[in-house]
Design a protein around this motif. Structure first.
Motif, PDB file in Angstrom:
ATOM      1  N   GLU A   1       0.821  -1.210   0.000  1.00 12.40           N
ATOM      2  CA  GLU A   1       0.000   0.000   0.000  1.00 12.40           C
ATOM      3  C   GLU A   1       0.855   1.261   0.000  1.00 12.40           C
ATOM      4  OE1 GLU A   1      -2.802  -0.048   3.159  1.00 12.40           O
ATOM      5  OE2 GLU A   1      -3.929  -1.769   2.371  1.00 12.40           O
ATOM      6  N   GLN A   2       1.881   1.250   0.850  1.00  8.24           N
ATOM      7  CA  GLN A   2       2.761   2.425   0.887  1.00  8.24           C
ATOM      8  C   GLN A   2       3.562   2.538  -0.413  1.00  8.24           C
ATOM      9  OE1 GLN A   2       5.170   2.796   4.362  1.00  8.24           O
ATOM     10  NE2 GLN A   2       6.044   4.756   3.748  1.00  8.24           N
ATOM     11  N   PHE A   3       3.939   1.390  -0.968  1.00  7.96           N
ATOM     12  CA  PHE A   3       4.668   1.384  -2.243  1.00  7.96           C
ATOM     13  C   PHE A   3       3.850   2.072  -3.336  1.00  7.96           C
ATOM     14  CE2 PHE A   3       5.554  -0.599  -6.363  1.00  7.96           C
ATOM     15  CZ  PHE A   3       6.925  -0.429  -6.460  1.00  7.96           C
TER      16      PHE A   3
ATOM     17  N   HIS B   1       4.649   5.829  -5.099  1.00  3.83           N
ATOM     18  CA  HIS B   1       4.812   5.953  -6.552  1.00  3.83           C
ATOM     19  C   HIS B   1       3.729   6.832  -7.162  1.00  3.83           C
ATOM     20  CE1 HIS B   1       7.772   2.767  -6.068  1.00  3.83           C
ATOM     21  NE2 HIS B   1       8.165   3.026  -7.306  1.00  3.83           N
ATOM     22  N   SER B   2       2.542   6.817  -6.589  1.00  2.00           N
ATOM     23  CA  SER B   2       1.491   7.707  -7.065  1.00  2.00           C
ATOM     24  C   SER B   2       1.872   9.163  -6.806  1.00  2.00           C
ATOM     25  CB  SER B   2       0.173   7.371  -6.349  1.00  2.00           C
ATOM     26  OG  SER B   2      -0.842   8.278  -6.737  1.00  2.00           O
ATOM     27  N   MET B   3       2.409   9.452  -5.608  1.00  2.00           N
ATOM     28  CA  MET B   3       2.876  10.806  -5.306  1.00  2.00           C
ATOM     29  C   MET B   3       4.014  11.216  -6.238  1.00  2.00           C
ATOM     30  SD  MET B   3       2.895  10.786  -1.129  1.00  2.00           S
ATOM     31  CE  MET B   3       3.646  12.412  -1.074  1.00  2.00           C
ATOM     32  N   THR B   4       4.933  10.281  -6.474  1.00  2.00           N
ATOM     33  CA  THR B   4       6.077  10.573  -7.343  1.00  2.00           C
ATOM     34  C   THR B   4       5.621  10.922  -8.751  1.00  2.00           C
ATOM     35  OG1 THR B   4       7.479   9.070  -6.065  1.00  2.00           O
ATOM     36  CG2 THR B   4       8.234   9.651  -8.274  1.00  2.00           C
ATOM     37  N   PHE B   5       4.626  10.178  -9.246  1.00  2.00           N
ATOM     38  CA  PHE B   5       4.126  10.452 -10.584  1.00  2.00           C
ATOM     39  C   PHE B   5       3.500  11.842 -10.662  1.00  2.00           C
ATOM     40  CE2 PHE B   5       0.704  10.262 -13.765  1.00  2.00           C
ATOM     41  CZ  PHE B   5       1.466   9.985 -14.892  1.00  2.00           C
TER      42      PHE B   5
END
Length: 338
Positions: free
Chosen positions: A275-277, A281-285
Motif C-alpha cells: 500500500e505504501q509502495f 509511486h502515485s505521489m512521485t508520478f
C-alpha cells in the motif's frame, strides 16, 4: 604536320584497335584523332581493360553485360549520341574532359571503389538510376541537362565546383554519407525545385558531416556541443518523437536528482508494504508531471525541505525541459525549414 583523322566504320574495326588482350585500349596519339562513325554495341562477359582517349563517337556507344577487371578510364572523348554503360567495374570508373551530347545512362551499373566525373559536360539526360556506387564524385563540371539518381545506392558522395542548370531527381535514392559541401549542394538543388523531402534528408546528412568535421578539429568544442545537442534532442530538427523522448528522459533524470537531494524525503528505501509502495509511486508520478512543466512553482515541494542541490537540479531541469519542448515544436516544422 596536322592531325590525321582516322575514321572507324564498324564495330569490328573498333575492336581491332585493341592494344591489350582482353579489353579495349585506345590511348591518345599526337598525330591521330579517332572518329568512330558507326554504332558501337558490345555485350561483354569479362573485360580486363577499357581505356579510351581523344575519340569522337558519332553514333551510339553501348556497353552492357559482365564486368571489367581494371579501372575504366575515359579522357577527352565526345559521345554525340547515346552512351549506355551498364556493367560491373571492379576497380572504378574515371571520366575526364568528356562531353556527353545525348542520353547518357549508367542504369544498373555497379561501380566498386570509385565513380568519378571530372570536367564533364552533358547536353542530354544523365541517368544513374538503380546503380550501385561505392564512392561517387563529380568535380569541375558544367551539367546542362537533368540528372536522375532514382533508386541509386551510394555509399559516399562528393561534389565540388559543379554547375547544375536543370533539376535533379532523388526518388528513392539511398545515400549513406558524403562530404558536407556535397550535401549542401544537393540540399540547395532540392530546395530550388521544391523537393522538400529530399532537402530534409540532405540537411540531416549535411549536419552529420559537419559534426564529423568538428570532431576532427581542435578548439571548436562549443560548435560541436551545439551540433551534438541538436542531434540527440531532435535529430537536427527532423524527429519530433526523439524530441519528446529527450524531454521526458532529461526531465526524469533531473527530477530523480532533485528527489535524492531532499532533506526530508517522503519516500523510503525500506519495504513497508504494497500500500505504501503504491502511495509513494502515485505521489512521485504527480510530482513528476508538475516538474516537467518548466514554469512550475519553485516552492512546490517545500514540505520536504529541498536542499541547495535540489534547487540547482530544479533549475537545470527547467532548462533541459524547456529546450526539449522547443526542439519538439521545431521538429513539427521540418518540411518548412529553409
Amino acid at each position: 604536320m596536322g592531325m590525321i583523322k582516322h575514321k572507324i566504320e564498324s564495330t569490328e574495326a573498333f575492336i581491332k584497335l585493341t592494344e591489350k588482350k582482353g579489353g579495349i585500349y585506345i590511348t591518345e596519339k599526337d598525330d591521330i584523332e579517332f572518329h568512330v562513325m558507326c554504332s558501337i554495341s558490345i555485350k561483354i562477359e569479362h573485360f580486363k581493360d577499357l581505356t579510351l582517349s581523344n575519340i569522337t563517337f558519332e553514333d551510339d556507344f553501348i556497353l552492357q553485360g559482365g564486368r571489367i577487371e581494371n579501372c575504366v578510364q575515359i579522357a577527352k572523348c565526345t559521345f554525340k549520341k547515346r552512351f549506355i554503360f551498364g556493367v560491373v567495374c571492379e576497380k572504378g570508373f574515371w571520366a575526364r574532359g568528356v562531353v556527353f551530347n545525348s542520353y547518357t545512362s549508367f542504369v544498373n551499373g555497379v561501380f566498386k571503389e570509385s565513380f568519378h566525373l571530372t570536367g564533364v559536360s552533358n547536353f542530354g539526360p544523365l541517368i544513374f538510376t538503380q546503380g550501385k556506387y561505392d564512392s561517387f564524385g563529380i568535380f569541375e563540371s558544367n551539367l546542362s541537362h537533368y540528372l536522375d539518381f532514382s533508386k541509386a545506392e551510394i555509399e559516399y558522395i562528393n561534389i565540388k565546383n559543379v554547375t547544375f542548370e536543370k533539376a535533379l531527381s532523388f526518388t528513392d535514392v539511398h545515400i549513406k554519407a558524403g562530404a558536407r559541401e556535397a550535401m549542401r549542394i544537393l540540399k540547395d538543388q532540392a530546395h530550388k525545385y521544391n523537393d522538400k523531402i529530399a532537402a530534409v534528408d540532405f540537411y540531416q546528412k549535411e549536419m552529420i558531416a559537419l559534426e564529423s568535421e568538428l570532431c576532427s578539429s581542435k578548439g571548436k568544442y562549443s560548435e560541436l556541443f551545439v551540433i551534438f545537442m541538436n542531434r540527440i534532442s531532435n535529430n537536427h530538427g527532423l524527429s519530433w518523437l526523439r524530441a519528446i523522448c529527450f524531454t521526458l528522459l532529461s526531465g526524469f533524470i533531473f527530477f530523480t536528482l532533485f528527489l535524492l537531494c531532499l532533506d526530508e524525503p517522503y519516500y523510503s528505501f525500506e519495504w513497508k508494504g504494497i500500500e505504501q509502495f503504491i502511495e509513494v509511486h502515485s505521489m512521485t508520478f504527480r510530482y513528476f508531471i508538475e516538474f516537467i512543466n518548466p514554469a512550475h512553482k519553485i516552492s512546490y515541494m517545500d514540505n520536504f525541505s529541498p536542499s541547495g542541490w535540489s534547487f540547482i537540479f530544479d533549475l537545470l531541469g527547467r532548462i533541459s525541459i524547456g529546450y526539449g519542448v522547443y526542439q519538439a515544436l521545431t521538429s513539427f516544422r521540418k518540411y518548412g525549414f529553409k
